[in-house]
Scaffold this motif. Sequence first.
Motif, PDB file in Angstrom:
ATOM      1  N   VAL A  45       0.857  -1.180   0.000  1.00 30.36           N
ATOM      2  CA  VAL A  45       0.000   0.000   0.000  1.00 30.36           C
ATOM      3  C   VAL A  45       0.893   1.230   0.000  1.00 30.36           C
ATOM      4  N   HIS A  46       0.585   2.154  -0.891  1.00 31.48           N
ATOM      5  CA  HIS A  46       1.318   3.412  -1.022  1.00 31.48           C
ATOM      6  C   HIS A  46       0.317   4.536  -0.803  1.00 31.48           C
ATOM      7  N   ASP A  47       0.698   5.530  -0.009  1.00 26.75           N
ATOM      8  CA  ASP A  47      -0.227   6.642   0.199  1.00 26.75           C
ATOM      9  C   ASP A  47       0.502   7.969   0.057  1.00 26.75           C
ATOM     10  N   PHE A  48      -0.262   8.971  -0.348  1.00 30.37           N
ATOM     11  CA  PHE A  48       0.252  10.302  -0.633  1.00 30.37           C
ATOM     12  C   PHE A  48      -0.753  11.323  -0.115  1.00 30.37           C
ATOM     13  N   CYS A  49      -0.250  12.448   0.369  1.00 27.35           N
ATOM     14  CA  CYS A  49      -1.137  13.488   0.916  1.00 27.35           C
ATOM     15  C   CYS A  49      -0.744  14.855   0.381  1.00 27.35           C
ATOM     16  N   GLU A  50      -1.713  15.742   0.312  1.00 27.35           N
ATOM     17  CA  GLU A  50      -1.511  17.134  -0.077  1.00 27.35           C
ATOM     18  C   GLU A  50      -2.551  17.987   0.621  1.00 27.35           C
ATOM     19  N   LEU A  54       3.591   7.050  -9.328  1.00 27.58           N
ATOM     20  CA  LEU A  54       4.561   6.996  -8.224  1.00 27.58           C
ATOM     21  C   LEU A  54       4.440   5.699  -7.440  1.00 27.58           C
ATOM     22  N   ALA A  55       3.204   5.276  -7.192  1.00 29.75           N
ATOM     23  CA  ALA A  55       2.977   4.025  -6.446  1.00 29.75           C
ATOM     24  C   ALA A  55       3.534   2.833  -7.206  1.00 29.75           C
TER      25      ALA A  55
END
Length: 168
Positions: A126-131, A160-161
């Motif tokens: 699992v890959h996660d990203f925030c903004e 990216l993931a």
Amino acid sequence: MDLLDNITRYLIEEELTLATAESCTAGLIVSELARVPGSGQSIDCGLAVYSPEAKNRYLSVSFDTIDAHGLTSEAVAREMALGALDNNKADVALANTGVAGPNPGDDDTPIGTVCFAWAFRHQGHVHDFCETRRFDGERNEVRLAAAHYALERIPHYHRLACGNHSAA
């Protein structure tokens, strides 16, 4: 509708299924995507979760996280996205929490502030990203801009993931 068509096509081509966990947009992300014929094959579910209790109950957002960071925070958005990914048959989950207006948030968070999170399941990881972004306009203009922004960023974060670190 170009954005919506492009994202639908991307989800279908990449064989991705989407779940949303929406606070600020209250289901608008999945509703906007559903305007495109054929998009249903890429939508698992859309959850509108306003209250801290709903975020906890349906997405396992920790009350400690809410207390420590506030409702409008990347930490809460991240837990929302991860909860949506864990609780549904989706490869990608979008989440947001923010202040659309007409009043600032309880902690004086400015109107138009929206925290986003994207979570992807890829090859067993699992890959996660925030903004965090700030949008101008009236309440529903902020909500629509936030919904479109969340969708528009799917390809970037998906690349990216998947290990493509030169994603634009």
